[in-house]
Write a protein that holds these residues in place. Structure first.
Motif, PDB file in Angstrom:
ATOM      1  N   PRO A  44      24.264  24.983  -4.144  1.00 50.70           N
ATOM      2  CA  PRO A  44      23.080  25.480  -3.466  1.00 50.70           C
ATOM      3  C   PRO A  44      22.644  25.461  -2.270  1.00 50.70           C
ATOM      4  O   PRO A  44      23.110  24.735  -0.907  1.00 50.70           O
ATOM      5  N   ILE A  45      22.119  27.453  -1.232  1.00 53.92           N
ATOM      6  CA  ILE A  45      21.748  26.945   0.028  1.00 53.92           C
ATOM      7  C   ILE A  45      20.260  27.483   0.196  1.00 53.92           C
ATOM      8  O   ILE A  45      19.942  28.319  -0.797  1.00 53.92           O
ATOM      9  N   ASP A  46      19.546  26.678   0.860  1.00 48.37           N
ATOM     10  CA  ASP A  46      18.392  27.290   1.597  1.00 48.37           C
ATOM     11  C   ASP A  46      18.860  26.866   2.370  1.00 48.37           C
ATOM     12  O   ASP A  46      18.036  26.045   3.418  1.00 48.37           O
ATOM     13  N   VAL A  47      18.226  28.304   3.400  1.00 41.61           N
ATOM     14  CA  VAL A  47      18.102  28.111   4.491  1.00 41.61           C
ATOM     15  C   VAL A  47      16.897  27.751   5.727  1.00 41.61           C
ATOM     16  O   VAL A  47      16.305  27.551   6.249  1.00 41.61           O
ATOM     17  N   GLN A  48      15.619  27.663   4.510  1.00 44.61           N
ATOM     18  CA  GLN A  48      14.452  27.060   5.043  1.00 44.61           C
ATOM     19  C   GLN A  48      13.905  25.794   5.036  1.00 44.61           C
ATOM     20  O   GLN A  48      14.853  25.362   6.281  1.00 44.61           O
ATOM     21  N   GLU A  49      15.118  25.445   4.131  1.00 40.61           N
ATOM     22  CA  GLU A  49      15.089  23.767   3.332  1.00 40.61           C
ATOM     23  C   GLU A  49      16.282  23.203   4.475  1.00 40.61           C
ATOM     24  O   GLU A  49      15.911  21.588   4.802  1.00 40.61           O
ATOM     25  N   TYR A  50      17.369  23.587   4.688  1.00 39.52           N
ATOM     26  CA  TYR A  50      18.460  23.116   5.881  1.00 39.52           C
ATOM     27  C   TYR A  50      18.406  23.789   6.885  1.00 39.52           C
ATOM     28  O   TYR A  50      18.739  22.836   8.079  1.00 39.52           O
ATOM     29  N   GLY A  51      17.348  24.758   7.604  1.00 39.69           N
ATOM     30  CA  GLY A  51      16.689  24.189   9.056  1.00 39.69           C
ATOM     31  C   GLY A  51      18.081  25.351   9.763  1.00 39.69           C
ATOM     32  O   GLY A  51      17.825  25.154  10.479  1.00 39.69           O
ATOM     33  N   ILE A  52      18.914  25.893   8.991  1.00 34.93           N
ATOM     34  CA  ILE A  52      19.276  26.715   9.562  1.00 34.93           C
ATOM     35  C   ILE A  52      18.856  27.841   9.946  1.00 34.93           C
ATOM     36  O   ILE A  52      18.087  28.614   9.789  1.00 34.93           O
ATOM     37  N   ASP A  53      19.762  28.723  11.141  1.00 36.34           N
ATOM     38  CA  ASP A  53      19.109  30.196  12.248  1.00 36.34           C
ATOM     39  C   ASP A  53      19.776  30.935  11.623  1.00 36.34           C
ATOM     40  O   ASP A  53      19.764  31.780  11.695  1.00 36.34           O
ATOM     41  N   LEU A  54      21.368  30.349  11.595  1.00 37.86           N
ATOM     42  CA  LEU A  54      22.325  32.234  11.810  1.00 37.86           C
ATOM     43  C   LEU A  54      23.202  31.363  11.004  1.00 37.86           C
ATOM     44  O   LEU A  54      23.501  29.601  10.851  1.00 37.86           O
ATOM     45  N   LEU A  55      23.354  32.149   8.979  1.00 39.67           N
ATOM     46  CA  LEU A  55      24.391  31.730   8.462  1.00 39.67           C
ATOM     47  C   LEU A  55      25.444  32.684   7.894  1.00 39.67           C
ATOM     48  O   LEU A  55      24.837  34.309   8.364  1.00 39.67           O
ATOM     49  N   CYS A  56      26.822  32.424   8.298  1.00 39.37           N
ATOM     50  CA  CYS A  56      27.655  33.647   8.144  1.00 39.37           C
ATOM     51  C   CYS A  56      28.596  33.313   6.246  1.00 39.37           C
ATOM     52  O   CYS A  56      28.188  32.374   6.391  1.00 39.37           O
ATOM     53  N   LEU A  57      28.550  34.569   5.937  1.00 39.64           N
ATOM     54  CA  LEU A  57      29.155  34.959   4.313  1.00 39.64           C
ATOM     55  C   LEU A  57      30.388  35.779   4.006  1.00 39.64           C
ATOM     56  O   LEU A  57      29.607  36.871   5.007  1.00 39.64           O
ATOM     57  N   SER A  58      31.058  36.189   3.420  1.00 32.76           N
ATOM     58  CA  SER A  58      31.640  36.694   3.228  1.00 32.76           C
ATOM     59  C   SER A  58      32.355  37.114   1.306  1.00 32.76           C
ATOM     60  O   SER A  58      32.089  36.097   1.142  1.00 32.76           O
ATOM     61  N   ALA A  59      32.469  38.150   1.200  1.00 33.47           N
ATOM     62  CA  ALA A  59      32.395  38.999   0.146  1.00 33.47           C
ATOM     63  C   ALA A  59      33.734  38.504  -0.500  1.00 33.47           C
ATOM     64  O   ALA A  59      33.540  38.201  -1.882  1.00 33.47           O
ATOM     65  N   HIS A  60      34.672  38.584  -0.179  1.00 35.95           N
ATOM     66  CA  HIS A  60      36.177  38.203  -0.995  1.00 35.95           C
ATOM     67  C   HIS A  60      36.235  36.624  -1.102  1.00 35.95           C
ATOM     68  O   HIS A  60      37.398  36.785  -2.292  1.00 35.95           O
ATOM     69  N   LYS A  61      34.997  36.276  -0.840  1.00 39.29           N
ATOM     70  CA  LYS A  61      35.228  34.837  -1.495  1.00 39.29           C
ATOM     71  C   LYS A  61      34.741  33.931  -2.195  1.00 39.29           C
ATOM     72  O   LYS A  61      34.646  33.073  -2.674  1.00 39.29           O
ATOM     73  N   ILE A  62      34.312  35.044  -2.898  1.00 43.00           N
ATOM     74  CA  ILE A  62      33.372  34.947  -4.168  1.00 43.00           C
ATOM     75  C   ILE A  62      33.112  35.966  -5.250  1.00 43.00           C
ATOM     76  O   ILE A  62      32.212  36.609  -5.304  1.00 43.00           O
ATOM     77  N   TYR A  63      34.445  36.829  -5.017  1.00 37.29           N
ATOM     78  CA  TYR A  63      35.265  37.573  -6.032  1.00 37.29           C
ATOM     79  C   TYR A  63      34.521  39.189  -5.763  1.00 37.29           C
ATOM     80  O   TYR A  63      34.146  40.066  -6.488  1.00 37.29           O
ATOM     81  N   GLY A  64      34.081  39.358  -4.585  1.00 40.16           N
ATOM     82  CA  GLY A  64      33.482  40.181  -3.701  1.00 40.16           C
ATOM     83  C   GLY A  64      34.675  40.913  -3.408  1.00 40.16           C
ATOM     84  O   GLY A  64      36.204  40.908  -3.089  1.00 40.16           O
ATOM     85  N   PRO A  65      34.309  42.245  -3.132  1.00 43.24           N
ATOM     86  CA  PRO A  65      35.392  43.048  -2.557  1.00 43.24           C
ATOM     87  C   PRO A  65      36.547  42.401  -0.218  1.00 43.24           C
ATOM     88  O   PRO A  65      35.394  41.855  -0.295  1.00 43.24           O
ATOM     89  N   LYS A  66      37.204  42.877  -0.211  1.00 42.82           N
ATOM     90  CA  LYS A  66      37.736  42.374   1.218  1.00 42.82           C
ATOM     91  C   LYS A  66      37.054  43.311   2.483  1.00 42.82           C
ATOM     92  O   LYS A  66      36.350  43.788   1.889  1.00 42.82           O
ATOM     93  N   GLY A  67      36.966  43.024   3.644  1.00 42.08           N
ATOM     94  CA  GLY A  67      36.206  43.781   4.736  1.00 42.08           C
ATOM     95  C   GLY A  67      35.557  44.177   4.413  1.00 42.08           C
ATOM     96  O   GLY A  67      34.227  44.896   4.899  1.00 42.08           O
ATOM     97  N   VAL A  68      33.953  43.221   3.916  1.00 42.03           N
ATOM     98  CA  VAL A  68      32.602  42.776   3.638  1.00 42.03           C
ATOM     99  C   VAL A  68      31.513  41.459   3.635  1.00 42.03           C
ATOM    100  O   VAL A  68      32.285  40.791   3.188  1.00 42.03           O
TER     101      VAL A  68
END
Ligand code: PLP
Length: 381
Positions: A188-212
């Protein structure tokens, strides 16, 4: 029936989930419109799909849809966050803090920024792969504008204490970027609770397509502004121009939805399999577990096989099991992993490391086969 080869390199990339593919297909065919075409239904249909995906991505990390910028993946999102952040805030200061075990996408972007006048502090890690908060605290200067610390490491799965980092950054009025490419969808990730201002994620690491992928850019407390790195039609609030990859974005959205729906059950199942694999292999002589085992992603174990020629072991295992010695991006490099070296491992121990990355489609039978096979190979040396 067991099918060979077995795929245990899910930190490098994951197969596309059939449900994700199903969701994407119409957007290659009849729903092919340009999401920026505002005058007809082809455009509206595409725009609606992008809107839904934006909501799905935002929901996975407890953000607002308006805070999501679609990119071609994490590498681009990292470049936008770091270069765009530096260019926007360099009037305030030129100092950035990161860590030696970050992904090359962060490290090489920092190197690039150093050539443009930035000063970068690379924090060391402890033997378990985590940074010391006191090191971070003492690295902070009056001209520090950005802290970039990954959520979970791609080689070891070690999770950094982002909540503490976020609150330290907030207190010091510094932006906090985290590379969540490996962590998103798995914990679980909560950008509010963790005080994150910028965060990246990638589809191909979570069973989505590459290149997005996507970049989360905080809009309130504080409102984060970035200098665009790709200019053109002003898409994505002017931060990332270019016609949107609608099928890819739909795939990313659906991948996030599935992760959110399945996360707790899936991570428990995968964790059990990982623990079985790890505890069985750890019974062999000379096997060491690399990284903190209580703050770690559920799907990965990084093991060193002391006394065994590293490359030989890997190539024997690779005959039937797809695993790697670490990051795919550096797998052509014969040097031992810089991540493991930074954790204090000797060259030969680092060289003998294998990363086992389990995933949604890993079965118990595959883990049993892996345990037997690795045991046999190891005893043969
Ligand atoms: N950051 C981490 C931690 C990664 O594991 C990866 C992928 O290898 C990246 C960034 C780059 O992501 P992408 O392949 O989406 O550019």
């Amino acid at each position: 029936m067991l099918k060979l080869p077995i795929y245990l390199d899910n930190n490098a990339t994951t197969p596309v989930d059939p449900e994700v593919l199903e969701a994407m297909l119409p957007y290659f065919k009849e729903r092919f419109g340009n999401a920026a075409s505002h005058t007809h239904s082809f455009g509206w249909t595409a725009e609606e799909a992008v809107k839904q995906a934006r909501e799905q991505v935002a929901q996975l990390i407890c953000a607002e849809p308006s805070e999501i910028i679609f990119t071609s993946g994490s590498t681009e999102a990292i470049n936008l966050a770091l270069k765009g952040g530096y260019e926007m805030y360099q009037g305030k200061g030129k100092h950035i803090i990161t860590c030696v075990t970050e992904h090359k996408a962060v490290l090489d972007t920092c190197k690039h920024l150093e050539k443009s006048g930035a000063e970068v502090t690379y924090l060391p890690v402890q033997a378990d792969g985590t940074i010391k908060l006191s090191d971070l605290q003492s690295a902070i200067r009056s001209d520090t504008i950005l802290i970039s610390i990954m959520l979970a490491n791609n080689e070891t799965g070690v999770i950094q204490s982002v909540k503490d980092i976020g609150s330290l950054a907030k207190k010091s009025n510094i932006l906090f970027f985290t590379d969540a490419t490996q962590a998103a969808g798995k914990i679980p990730i909560d950008v509010q609770e963790y005080g994150i201002d910028l965060l990246c994620l990638s589809a191909h690491k979570i069973y989505g397509p590459k290149g997005v992928g996507a970049l989360y850019v905080r809009r309130k407390n504080p409102r984060v502004r970035l200098m665009s790195q790709i200019d053109g039609g002003g898409h994505e609030k002017g931060m990332r121009s270019g016609t949107l990859n609608v099928p890819g974005i739909v795939g990313l959205g659906e991948a996030c939805r599935l992760c959110e729906r399945q996360m707790s059950g899936e991570s428990q199942r995968i964790r059990d399999l990982r623990n079985k694999l790890e505890s069985e292999l750890a019974k062999l002589s000379g096997v060491l577990i690399n990284g903190n085992t209580s703050h770690r992603l559920p799907n990965v174990t990084n093991l060193s096989f002391a006394g065994v020629p590293g490359k030989q072991l890997l190539s024997e295992v690779n005959r039937t099991i797809a695993v790697s010695s670490g990051s795919a991006c550096t797998s052509a490099n014969p040097e031992p992993s810089f991540v493991l070296k930074a954790m204090g491992l000797e060259d030969d121990i680092a060289e003998s490391a294998i990363r086992f990355g389990l995933g949604r489609f890993t079965t118990g039978e595959e883990i049993d086969y892996t345990i037997d096979t690795v045991k046999k190979i190891k005893t043969g040396f």
